[in-house]
Design a protein around this motif. Structure first.
Motif: not given
Length: 315
Positions: A25-26, A104-108, A125-129
């Motif tokens: 969510e963040t 996801l964040s980089d750490d996740l 992640r790019k596709s999801a964003l």
């Protein structure tokens, strides 16, 4: 604006705890704030990642008095949906967890991709964003394109043209914000749908189906084809690329024309000039004509006729 990550499992039934839910969510909230610097999403009320995407979207549509409609068939499946609640004058974005799980964040990403190619996760992640940005762009252009509700009922051609331009704008702008590395031309799907239209056209010509049956199939498949095409063209234009790679099928003849007209119409919109979809609806009529289908619209409805098909490019 709030984010509700309601899904309880990610990555093939991996349970999600409250800490990971809060991270999602963040990250999504931060991304929304970044996109809001480029497009107007001030009326975005919530981004919701449901446990059951289709069921919750349909339930929400019913709650706001909208006819339930979520694309899911053998040729396309909706994984994101923007909905407008007229009573609240507010917008909601629903995103399937199979897509949202990659935001996801980089750490996740480093944690979840252990033992897996991390580049795959970064690409997804790019596709999801990009998909999330796509739905947010729909909000920013909704009133411009759909303010006149008669478009939805007065003319099937204007309606198809408006859908075409709406999706083109969303793909073009979202790909200028986040390039989707997984975007493709959907060429094979388009050619398959064209063959299905040709088959139904022959059934109609031989009177095995009536005009209404043929029209229902024609408009359903044409809407899918137009969406596939403008997803690709919009993504290309968003990356400042104008090479449209369709080598076969009827689409190969009209796609370059759609590309030019959509680009010009987009520039008109940016200049805040009056918006008309006639240039797009005329191309849809031409597309039908190339497939051997003559369509004429009247104030009281439309008529469909069958004519000799033009030869397909490279076929």
């Amino acid at each position: 604006m709030r984010v509700e990550f309601r899904a309880t499992n990610i990555f093939d039934a991996l349970p999600i705890n409250e800490q990971i839910r809060a991270c999602y969510e963040t990250v999504i909230t931060t991304f929304v704030d970044q996109v809001a610097q480029s497009i107007d999403v001030s009326k975005l009320s919530a981004i919701i990642i449901p446990e059951d995407f289709i069921a919750e979207v349909i339930a929400f549509q019913e709650s706001i008095g909208e006819k339930p409609s979520v694309t899911k068939n053998g040729y396309a499946e909706a994984l994101g949906k923007m909905l407008y609640d007229r009573n609240q004058d507010a917008y909601y974005v629903f995103l399937d967890s199979c897509i949202a799980q990659y935001i996801l964040s980089d750490d996740l990403i480093a944690f979840f991709s252990q033992g897996v190619n991390q580049d795959t996760y970064l690409s997804r992640r790019k596709s999801a964003l990009n998909m999330l940005a796509h739905e947010m762009v729909h909000i920013s252009i909704y009133e411009r394109i759909w303010a006149h509700n008669e478009i939805r009922s007065k003319s099937i051609l204007s309606y198809l043209a408006a859908i075409c331009f709406d999706e083109y704008c969303a793909c073009r702008i979202s790909n200028s914000l986040v390039i989707d590395p997984l975007k493709s031309s959907n060429h094979n799907q388009i050619c398959e749908l064209e063959k299905l239209i040709a088959s139904e056209r022959d059934k109609y010509k031989s009177q095995r189906i009536d005009e209404k049956q043929f029209a229902d199939i024609l408009f359903q498949y044409t809407e899918l084809i137009l969406k596939y095409m403008v997803y690709y063209i919009g993504a290309q234009h968003g990356q400042e690329q104008h090479n449209i790679d369709y080598a076969e099928g009827y689409i190969a003849t009209v796609a370059p024309m759609f590309s030019r007209k959509l680009h010009r119409l987009f520039e008109t919109t940016k200049a805040e000039e009056s918006l008309t979809y006639k240039v797009i609806s005329d191309l849809i009529v031409l597309y039908f004509d190339i497939m051997g289908i003559q369509m004429v619209e009247y104030e009281s409805g439309f008529a469909i006729g069958i004519k000799e098909k033009r030869s397909q490019k490279n076929q």
